[in-house]
Design a protein around this motif. Structure first.
Motif, mmCIF file in Angstrom:
data_model
loop_
_atom_site.group_PDB
_atom_site.id
_atom_site.type_symbol
_atom_site.label_atom_id
_atom_site.label_comp_id
_atom_site.label_asym_id
_atom_site.label_seq_id
_atom_site.Cartn_x
_atom_site.Cartn_y
_atom_site.Cartn_z
ATOM 1 N N ASP A 124 0.854 -1.191 0.000
ATOM 2 C CA ASP A 124 0.000 0.000 0.000
ATOM 3 C C ASP A 124 0.890 1.240 0.000
ATOM 4 O OD1 ASP A 124 -2.080 1.775 0.167
ATOM 5 O OD2 ASP A 124 -2.448 1.470 2.310
ATOM 6 N N ALA A 125 1.162 1.773 -1.185
ATOM 7 C CA ALA A 125 2.021 2.948 -1.308
ATOM 8 C C ALA A 125 1.209 4.137 -1.799
ATOM 9 C CB ALA A 125 3.167 2.656 -2.272
ATOM 10 N N ASN A 126 1.655 5.331 -1.443
ATOM 11 C CA ASN A 126 1.013 6.555 -1.898
ATOM 12 C C ASN A 126 1.723 7.029 -3.169
ATOM 13 O OD1 ASN A 126 -0.556 8.959 -1.927
ATOM 14 N ND2 ASN A 126 1.112 10.054 -0.917
ATOM 15 N N ILE A 127 1.005 7.042 -4.286
ATOM 16 C CA ILE A 127 1.605 7.361 -5.579
ATOM 17 C C ILE A 127 1.474 8.861 -5.856
ATOM 18 C CG2 ILE A 127 1.689 6.801 -8.024
ATOM 19 C CD1 ILE A 127 2.226 4.451 -6.073
ATOM 20 N N ILE A 128 2.617 9.508 -6.107
ATOM 21 C CA ILE A 128 2.664 10.938 -6.414
ATOM 22 C C ILE A 128 3.098 11.103 -7.870
ATOM 23 C CG2 ILE A 128 3.779 13.136 -5.874
ATOM 24 C CD1 ILE A 128 4.293 12.021 -3.050
ATOM 25 N N THR A 129 2.314 11.835 -8.657
ATOM 26 C CA THR A 129 2.643 12.036 -10.068
ATOM 27 C C THR A 129 3.514 13.272 -10.252
ATOM 28 O OG1 THR A 129 0.530 11.042 -10.735
ATOM 29 C CG2 THR A 129 1.711 12.349 -12.383
ATOM 30 N N LEU A 130 4.695 13.067 -10.841
ATOM 31 C CA LEU A 130 5.591 14.153 -11.220
ATOM 32 C C LEU A 130 5.911 14.008 -12.703
ATOM 33 C CD1 LEU A 130 8.176 14.255 -8.263
ATOM 34 C CD2 LEU A 130 6.277 15.833 -8.676
ATOM 35 N N ASN A 131 6.264 15.100 -13.355
ATOM 36 C CA ASN A 131 6.500 15.071 -14.786
ATOM 37 C C ASN A 131 7.969 15.177 -15.186
ATOM 38 O OD1 ASN A 131 3.763 14.821 -15.605
ATOM 39 N ND2 ASN A 131 3.454 16.960 -15.055
ATOM 40 N N GLY A 132 8.868 15.289 -14.220
ATOM 41 C CA GLY A 132 10.277 15.369 -14.570
ATOM 42 C C GLY A 132 11.166 15.443 -13.353
ATOM 43 N N SER A 133 12.472 15.234 -13.575
ATOM 44 C CA SER A 133 13.481 15.298 -12.498
ATOM 45 C C SER A 133 13.080 14.466 -11.291
ATOM 46 C CB SER A 133 13.709 16.761 -12.088
ATOM 47 O OG SER A 133 14.129 17.538 -13.178
ATOM 48 N N LEU A 134 12.698 13.225 -11.544
ATOM 49 C CA LEU A 134 12.223 12.358 -10.465
ATOM 50 C C LEU A 134 13.294 12.090 -9.413
ATOM 51 C CD1 LEU A 134 10.155 9.735 -12.483
ATOM 52 C CD2 LEU A 134 9.263 11.533 -10.995
ATOM 53 N N GLU A 135 14.565 12.090 -9.829
ATOM 54 C CA GLU A 135 15.646 11.793 -8.885
ATOM 55 C C GLU A 135 15.707 12.807 -7.744
ATOM 56 O OE1 GLU A 135 15.997 12.075 -12.129
ATOM 57 O OE2 GLU A 135 16.535 10.070 -12.858
ATOM 58 N N LEU A 136 15.121 13.995 -7.950
ATOM 59 C CA LEU A 136 15.094 15.020 -6.898
ATOM 60 C C LEU A 136 14.142 14.669 -5.761
ATOM 61 C CD1 LEU A 136 15.003 18.344 -8.965
ATOM 62 C CD2 LEU A 136 16.873 17.546 -7.510
ATOM 63 N N ALA A 137 13.145 13.840 -6.051
ATOM 64 C CA ALA A 137 12.082 13.595 -5.077
ATOM 65 C C ALA A 137 12.583 13.022 -3.752
ATOM 66 C CB ALA A 137 11.007 12.700 -5.683
ATOM 67 N N PRO A 138 13.423 11.962 -3.741
ATOM 68 C CA PRO A 138 13.930 11.464 -2.453
ATOM 69 C C PRO A 138 14.832 12.473 -1.742
ATOM 70 C CG PRO A 138 14.122 9.780 -4.145
ATOM 71 C CD PRO A 138 13.792 11.067 -4.844
ATOM 72 N N GLU A 139 15.661 13.200 -2.517
ATOM 73 C CA GLU A 139 16.596 14.159 -1.928
ATOM 74 C C GLU A 139 15.874 15.320 -1.262
ATOM 75 O OE1 GLU A 139 20.326 15.744 -0.916
ATOM 76 O OE2 GLU A 139 19.798 13.772 -1.744
ATOM 77 N N THR A 140 14.746 15.754 -1.849
ATOM 78 C CA THR A 140 14.002 16.899 -1.313
ATOM 79 C C THR A 140 12.918 16.505 -0.331
ATOM 80 O OG1 THR A 140 12.490 16.838 -3.205
ATOM 81 C CG2 THR A 140 14.432 18.273 -3.383
ATOM 82 N N GLY A 141 12.681 15.215 -0.166
ATOM 83 C CA GLY A 141 11.668 14.758 0.774
ATOM 84 C C GLY A 141 10.267 14.692 0.206
ATOM 85 N N ILE A 142 10.116 14.950 -1.084
ATOM 86 C CA ILE A 142 8.790 14.841 -1.707
ATOM 87 C C ILE A 142 8.308 13.393 -1.707
ATOM 88 C CG2 ILE A 142 7.561 15.020 -3.915
ATOM 89 C CD1 ILE A 142 9.089 17.546 -4.478
ATOM 90 N N ALA A 143 9.233 12.463 -1.913
ATOM 91 C CA ALA A 143 8.885 11.043 -1.925
ATOM 92 C C ALA A 143 10.030 10.232 -1.337
ATOM 93 C CB ALA A 143 8.586 10.581 -3.345
ATOM 94 N N ASP A 144 9.700 9.000 -0.926
ATOM 95 C CA ASP A 144 10.720 8.112 -0.367
ATOM 96 C C ASP A 144 11.447 7.336 -1.450
ATOM 97 O OD1 ASP A 144 10.058 8.363 2.642
ATOM 98 O OD2 ASP A 144 8.110 7.933 1.719
ATOM 99 N N ALA A 145 10.752 7.088 -2.562
ATOM 100 C CA ALA A 145 11.323 6.339 -3.678
ATOM 101 C C ALA A 145 10.651 6.805 -4.957
ATOM 102 C CB ALA A 145 11.128 4.837 -3.472
ATOM 103 N N ILE A 146 11.173 6.337 -6.099
ATOM 104 C CA ILE A 146 10.602 6.723 -7.385
ATOM 105 C C ILE A 146 10.441 5.486 -8.270
ATOM 106 C CG2 ILE A 146 11.600 9.029 -7.285
ATOM 107 C CD1 ILE A 146 13.728 8.112 -9.292
ATOM 108 N N VAL A 147 9.582 5.605 -9.258
ATOM 109 C CA VAL A 147 9.496 4.615 -10.348
ATOM 110 C C VAL A 147 9.803 5.371 -11.621
ATOM 111 C CG1 VAL A 147 7.954 3.161 -11.697
ATOM 112 C CG2 VAL A 147 7.874 3.079 -9.189
#
Length: 210
Positions: A124-147
């Motif tokens: 059960d994961a919370n899916i967040i839609t982003l349109n670019g620069s996904l690698e920033l998400a864990p570093e900035t705290g927006i997400a814990d992981a990316i697909v």
């Protein structure tokens, strides 16, 4: 016929593939999005929009298997091509394993595929839609992981992330408007038969099982 070709990394190989199949339209203006020549038309949308444009405005398109799966468009996919190969994977800081992602935030450009995959794994994961620069998400705290799509993995490693699970292999495919397949049956089947002999790299294509 109307061909829908993605702008970006698949464009050159897609146009080479069309040339091998006898369809030549000169792309001579980077600002134009529609080109016409010898009774054919090339439409150049963003890669993610190819299935929609093919379904509602085109006859034949070229897109990635991930793009078709994410769009859920009602298209026929008769050929898999030998270019655009990469994979869609779960990527995270090294401390995580797959089961650790239960209840955490996952950022992706592929929310439908990601949601379906995690659900199939009982996570059960919370899916967040982003349109670019996904690698920033864990570093900035927006997400814990990316697909995200992985090719060489260099960007992933530079951002101190690791690939923890492959979701699917990706390649370019030919997609066909189902209405056009009926109305332009002979024309489209002739193209598919000829296109099936060679792809953009000059190698024999494999049939794509829908």
């Amino acid at each position: 016929m109307k061909f829908v070709i993605p702008r970006g990394r698949l464009m050159d190989d897609s146009l080479a593939f069309l040339r091998n199949a006898g369809i030549t339209v000169e792309i001579n203006d980077s600002r134009k999005l529609i080109f016409r020549q010898d009774g054919n038309e090339i439409i150049l949308p963003r890669a993610r929009d190819v299935p929609v444009y093919t379904e509602y405005a085109g006859d034949i398109g070229i897109c990635g298997t991930d793009t078709l799966a994410e769009s859920r468009s009602n298209l026929f996919a008769p050929l898999s091509l030998d270019f655009g190969k990469c994979r869609l994977s779960i990527i995270a800081p090294r401390k995580y394993r797959l089961r650790d992602l239960d209840g955490l935030d996952i950022a992706t450009k592929h929310p439908n595929i990601t949601s379906k995959y995690f659900s199939s794994m009982g996570i059960d994961a919370n899916i967040i839609t982003l349109n670019g620069s996904l690698e920033l998400a864990p570093e900035t705290g927006i997400a814990d992981a990316i697909v995200d799509i992985v090719q060489t993995g260099e960007t992933m490693r530079k951002n101190k992330l690791v690939e923890i699970r492959k979701i699917m292999d990706i390649s370019a495919i030919v997609v066909v408007n189902r209405v056009s397949q009926k109305i332009k049956y002979e024309e489209i089947n002739s193209f598919i038969e000829k296109a099936g002999e060679f792809n953009g790299n000059g190698k024999v294509c494999k049939k794509y099982i829908e």
